[in-house]
Design a protein around this motif. Sequence first.
Motif, PDB file in Angstrom:
ATOM      1  N   UNK A  15      10.620   5.283   0.409  1.00  0.00           N
ATOM      2  CA  UNK A  15      11.722   4.994   1.201  1.00  0.00           C
ATOM      3  C   UNK A  15      11.400   5.125   2.581  1.00  0.00           C
ATOM      4  N   UNK A  16      12.009   4.245   3.421  1.00  0.00           N
ATOM      5  CA  UNK A  16      11.724   4.105   4.620  1.00  0.00           C
ATOM      6  C   UNK A  16      12.736   3.706   5.535  1.00  0.00           C
ATOM      7  N   UNK A  20       9.330   3.520  11.054  1.00  0.00           N
ATOM      8  CA  UNK A  20       8.837   4.611  10.326  1.00  0.00           C
ATOM      9  C   UNK A  20       7.916   4.280   9.194  1.00  0.00           C
ATOM     10  N   UNK A  21       7.074   4.806   9.073  1.00  0.00           N
ATOM     11  CA  UNK A  21       6.161   4.888   7.543  1.00  0.00           C
ATOM     12  C   UNK A  21       6.937   5.307   6.576  1.00  0.00           C
ATOM     13  N   UNK A  22       6.536   4.618   5.606  1.00  0.00           N
ATOM     14  CA  UNK A  22       7.332   4.724   4.320  1.00  0.00           C
ATOM     15  C   UNK A  22       6.860   6.269   3.665  1.00  0.00           C
ATOM     16  N   UNK A  23       7.754   6.873   2.932  1.00  0.00           N
ATOM     17  CA  UNK A  23       7.606   8.154   2.424  1.00  0.00           C
ATOM     18  C   UNK A  23       7.777   8.299   1.238  1.00  0.00           C
ATOM     19  N   UNK A  42      18.329   1.935   5.340  1.00  0.00           N
ATOM     20  CA  UNK A  42      16.933   2.722   4.732  1.00  0.00           C
ATOM     21  C   UNK A  42      16.508   1.563   3.940  1.00  0.00           C
ATOM     22  N   UNK A  43      15.119   1.590   3.477  1.00  0.00           N
ATOM     23  CA  UNK A  43      15.049   0.583   2.813  1.00  0.00           C
ATOM     24  C   UNK A  43      14.246   1.416   1.291  1.00  0.00           C
ATOM     25  N   UNK A  44      14.690   1.124   0.407  1.00  0.00           N
ATOM     26  CA  UNK A  44      14.119   1.637  -0.869  1.00  0.00           C
ATOM     27  C   UNK A  44      13.402   0.636  -1.935  1.00  0.00           C
ATOM     28  N   UNK A  57      22.114   4.296  -8.161  1.00  0.00           N
ATOM     29  CA  UNK A  57      22.449   5.347  -8.178  1.00  0.00           C
ATOM     30  C   UNK A  57      22.092   6.159  -6.872  1.00  0.00           C
ATOM     31  N   UNK A  58      20.923   5.731  -6.244  1.00  0.00           N
ATOM     32  CA  UNK A  58      20.427   6.421  -5.095  1.00  0.00           C
ATOM     33  C   UNK A  58      21.290   5.651  -3.864  1.00  0.00           C
TER      34      UNK A  58
END
Length: 72
Positions: A15-16, A20-23, A42-44, A57-58
């Motif tokens: 997710x990011x 920002x860097x993805x986490x 946000x990017x999932x 769902x998220x």
Amino acid sequence: MTPRTDHEYGRVRPVTREGRDPVDARSLLSVLALGAAHGDPVILAAEGEGAETALEELAVLLGRDHDAEDEG
């Protein structure tokens, strides 16, 4: 709605947000460290069986204004 685990749905990560860097979405502290506020995009990403359902769902969970729910 209860968040699902990797074993119930496809693996959801990373997710990011822009700039920002993805986490790893499995780490709540990492997700919180993104500093995303309600309404921020946000990017999932997800993979595996059930990935589409997990992302849906998220998205619902992230779309709620949890601060507003606590106030009223």
